[in-house]
Write a protein that holds these residues in place. Structure first.
Motif, PDB file in Angstrom:
ATOM      1  N   GLN A  37       0.838  -1.185   0.000  1.00 38.39           N
ATOM      2  CA  GLN A  37       0.000   0.000   0.000  1.00 38.39           C
ATOM      3  C   GLN A  37       0.889   1.257   0.000  1.00 38.39           C
ATOM      4  OE1 GLN A  37      -3.384  -0.205  -0.284  1.00 38.39           O
ATOM      5  NE2 GLN A  37      -2.940  -2.425  -0.492  1.00 38.39           N
ATOM      6  N   GLU A  38       0.486   2.257  -0.790  1.00 35.55           N
ATOM      7  CA  GLU A  38       1.289   3.472  -0.855  1.00 35.55           C
ATOM      8  C   GLU A  38       1.350   4.117   0.529  1.00 35.55           C
ATOM      9  OE1 GLU A  38       1.877   7.476  -3.600  1.00 35.55           O
ATOM     10  OE2 GLU A  38       0.076   6.240  -3.836  1.00 35.55           O
ATOM     11  N   GLY A  39       2.543   4.494   0.972  1.00 33.45           N
ATOM     12  CA  GLY A  39       2.759   5.068   2.298  1.00 33.45           C
ATOM     13  C   GLY A  39       3.151   4.028   3.324  1.00 33.45           C
ATOM     14  N   GLU A  40       2.937   2.752   3.008  1.00 37.30           N
ATOM     15  CA  GLU A  40       3.314   1.686   3.937  1.00 37.30           C
ATOM     16  C   GLU A  40       4.841   1.585   4.017  1.00 37.30           C
ATOM     17  OE1 GLU A  40       3.021  -3.231   4.071  1.00 37.30           O
ATOM     18  OE2 GLU A  40       1.870  -2.071   2.604  1.00 37.30           O
ATOM     19  N   ILE A  41       5.366   1.387   5.241  1.00 35.38           N
ATOM     20  CA  ILE A  41       6.803   1.235   5.429  1.00 35.38           C
ATOM     21  C   ILE A  41       7.145  -0.251   5.423  1.00 35.38           C
ATOM     22  CG2 ILE A  41       8.761   1.625   6.970  1.00 35.38           C
ATOM     23  CD1 ILE A  41       7.406   4.102   7.982  1.00 35.38           C
ATOM     24  N   ILE A  42       8.044  -0.622   4.523  1.00 33.62           N
ATOM     25  CA  ILE A  42       8.449  -2.020   4.360  1.00 33.62           C
ATOM     26  C   ILE A  42       9.726  -2.229   5.166  1.00 33.62           C
ATOM     27  CG2 ILE A  42       9.084  -3.791   2.702  1.00 33.62           C
ATOM     28  CD1 ILE A  42       7.765  -1.774   0.621  1.00 33.62           C
ATOM     29  N   ASN A  43       9.745  -3.272   6.000  1.00 27.55           N
ATOM     30  CA  ASN A  43      10.913  -3.586   6.810  1.00 27.55           C
ATOM     31  C   ASN A  43      11.631  -4.788   6.214  1.00 27.55           C
ATOM     32  OD1 ASN A  43      10.574  -1.639   9.066  1.00 27.55           O
ATOM     33  ND2 ASN A  43       8.669  -2.791   9.397  1.00 27.55           N
ATOM     34  N   LEU A  44      12.886  -4.591   5.861  1.00 26.85           N
ATOM     35  CA  LEU A  44      13.701  -5.669   5.312  1.00 26.85           C
ATOM     36  C   LEU A  44      14.816  -5.991   6.298  1.00 26.85           C
ATOM     37  CD1 LEU A  44      14.064  -4.653   1.559  1.00 26.85           C
ATOM     38  CD2 LEU A  44      12.456  -6.275   2.565  1.00 26.85           C
ATOM     39  N   LYS A  45      14.943  -7.276   6.599  1.00 26.91           N
ATOM     40  CA  LYS A  45      16.008  -7.711   7.498  1.00 26.91           C
ATOM     41  C   LYS A  45      17.302  -7.854   6.705  1.00 26.91           C
ATOM     42  CE  LYS A  45      13.918 -11.456   8.793  1.00 26.91           C
ATOM     43  NZ  LYS A  45      12.700 -11.307   8.006  1.00 26.91           N
ATOM     44  N   LYS A  46      18.384  -7.881   7.451  1.00 23.14           N
ATOM     45  CA  LYS A  46      19.669  -8.052   6.817  1.00 23.14           C
ATOM     46  C   LYS A  46      19.693  -9.382   6.072  1.00 23.14           C
ATOM     47  CE  LYS A  46      24.572  -7.354   7.744  1.00 23.14           C
ATOM     48  NZ  LYS A  46      25.564  -6.979   8.778  1.00 23.14           N
ATOM     49  N   GLY A  47      20.041  -9.328   4.808  1.00 21.96           N
ATOM     50  CA  GLY A  47      20.062 -10.538   3.990  1.00 21.96           C
ATOM     51  C   GLY A  47      18.832 -10.715   3.136  1.00 21.96           C
ATOM     52  N   ASP A  48      17.738  -9.966   3.431  1.00 22.30           N
ATOM     53  CA  ASP A  48      16.533 -10.059   2.606  1.00 22.30           C
ATOM     54  C   ASP A  48      16.808  -9.515   1.205  1.00 22.30           C
ATOM     55  OD1 ASP A  48      15.136 -11.147   4.643  1.00 22.30           O
ATOM     56  OD2 ASP A  48      13.955  -9.362   5.132  1.00 22.30           O
ATOM     57  N   LYS A  49      16.139 -10.098   0.246  1.00 18.17           N
ATOM     58  CA  LYS A  49      16.283  -9.643  -1.131  1.00 18.17           C
ATOM     59  C   LYS A  49      15.565  -8.308  -1.307  1.00 18.17           C
ATOM     60  CE  LYS A  49      16.050 -11.487  -5.826  1.00 18.17           C
ATOM     61  NZ  LYS A  49      15.546 -12.590  -6.675  1.00 18.17           N
ATOM     62  N   LYS A  50      16.244  -7.379  -1.948  1.00 21.00           N
ATOM     63  CA  LYS A  50      15.690  -6.025  -2.096  1.00 21.00           C
ATOM     64  C   LYS A  50      15.120  -5.841  -3.507  1.00 21.00           C
ATOM     65  CE  LYS A  50      19.115  -4.029   1.091  1.00 21.00           C
ATOM     66  NZ  LYS A  50      19.968  -5.220   1.220  1.00 21.00           N
ATOM     67  N   CYS A  51      14.327  -6.810  -3.988  1.00 21.36           N
ATOM     68  CA  CYS A  51      13.768  -6.751  -5.336  1.00 21.36           C
ATOM     69  C   CYS A  51      12.237  -6.756  -5.262  1.00 21.36           C
ATOM     70  CB  CYS A  51      14.244  -7.942  -6.172  1.00 21.36           C
ATOM     71  SG  CYS A  51      16.030  -7.878  -6.522  1.00 21.36           S
ATOM     72  N   PHE A  52      11.628  -6.077  -6.250  1.00 20.58           N
ATOM     73  CA  PHE A  52      10.187  -5.869  -6.243  1.00 20.58           C
ATOM     74  C   PHE A  52       9.642  -6.047  -7.656  1.00 20.58           C
ATOM     75  CE2 PHE A  52      12.219  -3.400  -2.984  1.00 20.58           C
ATOM     76  CZ  PHE A  52      11.452  -3.631  -1.853  1.00 20.58           C
ATOM     77  N   ASP A  53       8.358  -6.457  -7.716  1.00 17.34           N
ATOM     78  CA  ASP A  53       7.641  -6.544  -8.994  1.00 17.34           C
ATOM     79  C   ASP A  53       6.812  -5.286  -9.180  1.00 17.34           C
ATOM     80  OD1 ASP A  53       8.625  -9.045  -9.657  1.00 17.34           O
ATOM     81  OD2 ASP A  53       7.012 -10.080  -8.570  1.00 17.34           O
ATOM     82  N   ILE A  54       6.796  -4.794 -10.429  1.00 17.05           N
ATOM     83  CA  ILE A  54       5.932  -3.673 -10.806  1.00 17.05           C
ATOM     84  C   ILE A  54       4.847  -4.206 -11.737  1.00 17.05           C
ATOM     85  CG2 ILE A  54       5.817  -1.435 -11.943  1.00 17.05           C
ATOM     86  CD1 ILE A  54       8.757  -1.058 -11.424  1.00 17.05           C
TER      87      ILE A  54
END
Length: 732
Positions: A311-328
């Motif tokens: 959701q727009e405005g939602e803060i995404i929390n990524l842990k160390k080692g998590d993949k930082k890739c997203f689908d559009i």
């Protein structure tokens, strides 16, 4: 009848010169970067003109801008600008142009020489040009075809280096009824000044149909256009969202609900250090037309491997080692349009968003399209805040593209970067004595195991100049280096210095650093001053001059150092030069003890006509310890002229050279000793005929009369300053 026809013909010619379809424009003043001799600035007027309804005969080949001093509204100069460019405005998509609506951009320019001294008033200056008339079909002001337009720009005194803000090119001249409209109407500033934007009521000035191009004069204000009923500054273009401009970005937006041609003015205020230094006004007009609805494209984002959308405005929390890739996932309801997706970092470098090229993708059906992007491993945000960025999807619809923005915030668990720590092997503040060595270890540690470097420097001094050495070091997570200090004399004189050590980590091109200071005290070895003395029995020496140069002063000077250090021995004349005064003393250097002979053969010249004169010589010894202790002894010389009886005695003037042992020769007697004022030259005897018969330069001469007969003789006694004469009686 002919007279009336002639008048009608004359009026027709006059009306041709009235530019009755002026759309808008602005004036810009810029400094020339590499000016030719005699040039400093370039002035430009951009004029927007209705290409459909305007008369080409009304276009000016050249224009004259007027420069006004704001303080007293005095006219201080003018610039004749020639037409240098003429073409239609360029749409983002050329297919958006409408056959019944075309806007020309006509540009006028001149190169100027503006002397700083002539434009130095602190209140600043304005550039003005007035022209009639506006577009006849304008909807929102009264009598548009009979009122003019004021082109206006302000700039500060030329002692303040400045360029006027530069408006971006206009990319549309119409908008669609009941559709959202957004257009970047901003300016850029080459000097980095802050800009704010506001809508103002258009100025109509004093140009009229009868006088379409008046000579501009300084004015504190200009007449404004009169809005038609129901229109005001809050709804220049009426609609569910009336025309607005973002104060900070200069973006125009509206959702109009009324057809027509609407004129508006934007004032850009230029600030430096919180003070407004200039402003520039742009007039323009936009036509609201009935056109096909252009629906905005849509965009959705989700983590790769996850079905739920973010959701727009939602803060995404990524842990160390998590993949930082997203689908559009994206689509556009308008089939056959082209869409482009771009990304912009809000609080980090946009280059850290690894998004593939999504440009001019043709929408062929209603299906949702898919693409993906990843964030770089090295994202460092200011104050370790959540990484914030914006995805924009834009179509190529008319009149300007519809844009949909999608803002994302991501907390990166490994974004925190802990500062490195510096420690030393010291247990207390270090102190070192001259002749000793100080040595300790310096450690740098980083719990994040980042690349680490460590260096040291002296506060307000160079390490090597005082005897310090500290090699810089690099490592991963931890570093170590040894500081060594062998104080030199300059360090001893400083007594205390401060060392500054700095450890810097490096992660993803961003560095944190920690500073650590160590004060160091430097002590000198106890040192006794050397002692200097002479072989004289008294420090005052009286010297009686002998004009024959045989007066001589001679004594030994000795320096002794109980610490057995290297010492120097020298002499300093107070108020005169040793060599010029014929004094001889050799400066010497040695360990523990040195001596040197002082000699002086004074001359009458040194008295300079006086009877006496003082000469003081200071003998100095100094050790070569760091604190350079010394000792001095002074000797005062009283140089005097020999002032014993200066007049010669009158001799016994009768003698009998008969070898009876009594009064057998003539002598002058006791002649006083020579001095600086008077010296004996010679003694001479003449017979009664004036012939010289005896001459001597000896003071103790004897004249036996030689073979001269009895009689009277004459003598002359010569001194340097006087001559004495007398008679000698020779009796045989």
């Amino acid at each position: 009848m002919k007279k009336y026809l002639y008048l009608i013909f004359f009026l027709a010619i006059a009306l041709e010169s009235v530019a009755s379809h002026i759309v808008g424009g602005e004036i810009e003043l810029t400094k020339i970067k590499n000016p030719a001799p005699g040039t400093t600035h370039e002035v430009t007027l951009n004029l927007y003109f209705d290409a459909i309804n305007g008369r080409p005969a009304a276009e000016d080949i050249s224009i004259t801008l007027t420069f006004i001093r704001k303080r007293d509204l005095a006219r201080v100069g003018e610039a004749v600008c020639q037409r240098v460019y003429r073409d239609l405005i360029k749409y983002i998509d050329p297919a958006c142009s409408k056959g019944d609506l075309q806007t020309l951009l006509i540009r006028y320019q001149a190169t100027l020489n503006l002397p700083e001294a002539s434009f130095s008033d602190p209140g600043g200056y304005a550039i003005v040009w007035e022209r009639c008339c506006r577009n006849v079909i304008i909807t929102n002001i009264r009598n548009p075809s009979s009122v003019g337009m004021v082109f206006y720009t302000e700039f500060p005194p030329l002692s303040i280096a400045n360029n006027s803000p530069h408006f971006k090119d206009v990319v549309a001249d119409y908008l669609c009824i009941n559709q959202n409209f957004e257009m970047d109407f901003s300016a850029t500033d080459a000097d980095g000044d802050s800009l704010t934007y506001e809508l103002i009521t258009p100025w109509i000035g004093y140009a009229t149909m009868g006088q379409p191009n008046p000579i501009s004069i300084g004015r504190s204000s200009y007449p404004e256009a009169t809005w038609v009923d129901g229109i005001g500054l809050n709804n220049v273009i009426p609609g569910t969202v009336p025309l607005r401009i973002d104060r900070n970005t200069g973006v125009l937006y509206a959702r109009p609900d009324k057809l027509g041609l609407f004129v508006f003015s934007v004032m850009v205020n230029e600030y430096r250090a919180g003070v407004m230094i200039g402003r520039i006004k742009r007039d323009f007009q936009l036509k609201v037309v009935d056109c096909k609805i252009n629906l905005p494209p849509q965009i959705m984002v989700r983590n790769q491997g996850v079905n739920a959308f973010i959701q727009e405005g939602e803060i995404i929390n990524l842990k160390k080692g998590d993949k930082k890739c997203f689908d559009i996932l994206f689509l556009d309801p308008d089939i056959s349009q082209k869409v482009t997706i771009t990304a912009r970092g809000v609080n980090f470098d946009t280059k850290k968003i690894n998004i593939p090229s999504i440009s001019n993708v043709v929408i062929q059906n209603a299906d949702t399209l898919k693409n993906s992007f990843c964030l770089d491993e090295c994202i460092i945000t200011k104050n370790n805040q959540a990484a914030e960025f914006i995805l924009n999807i834009q179509d190529n619809g008319c009149p300007v593209p519809q844009v949909k923005s999608y803002r994302m915030k991501i907390n990166l668990a490994d974004a925190d970067n802990t500062r490195p720590v510096i420690t030393t092997s010291l247990t207390e503040s270090p102190s070192v004595m001259y002749g000793d060595t100080l040595k300790f270890e310096v450690f740098g540690n980083d719990i994040d195991l980042d690349t680490l470097s460590m260096s040291g420097a002296g506060r307000n001094f160079n390490l090597g100049s005082l005897g310090f050495s500290f090699p810089s070091s690099k490592g991963i997570g931890s570093v170590q280096s040894t500081l060594q200090f062998i104080p030199n004399c300059e360090a001893v004189r400083q007594k205390q210095v401060v060392l500054d050590f700095v450890a810097r980590d490096l992660r993803c091109g961003v560095s944190n650093q920690t500073a650590y200071s160590v004060p160091v005290t430097i002590q000198s070895i106890p040192n006794n001053a050397p002692i200097v003395s002479t072989t004289l029995t008294d420090s005052v020496v009286e010297v009686i001059l002998s004009p024959d140069g045989k007066t001589e002063v001679k004594f030994e000077v000795e320096a002794v150092d109980s610490d057995k250090e290297m010492i120097t021995l020298g002499a300093i004349a107070e108020g005169f030069d040793l060599k010029t005064a014929s004094m001889t003393f050799q400066e010497k250097e040695g360990i523990s003890m040195v001596n040197s002979l002082f000699t002086w053969v004074p001359t009458c010249y040194l008295l300079a006509g006086k009877d006496s004169k003082e000469f003081v010589v200071k003998f100095l010894t100094q050790d070569k310890a760091c604190d350079q202790k010394q000792d001095t002894v002074s000797v005062k010389f009283l140089l005097k002229n020999n002032l014993s009886a200066e007049n010669p005695l009158k001799p016994f003037n009768t003698f009998t050279p008969n070898e009876d042992g009594i009064n057998d020769y003539f002598t002058i007697g006791s002649i006083p000793e020579d001095n600086c004022n008077r010296q004996f030259v010679r003694f001479e005897i003449f017979n009664r005929y004036g012939k010289s018969i005896f001459v001597t330069a000896e003071k103790d001469f004897r004249w036996s009369g030689d073979k001269e007969p009895s009689g009277d003789y004459f003598y002359v006694l010569y001194f340097t300053d006087e001559v004495y004469k007398g008679v000698i009686h020779l009796v045989r």
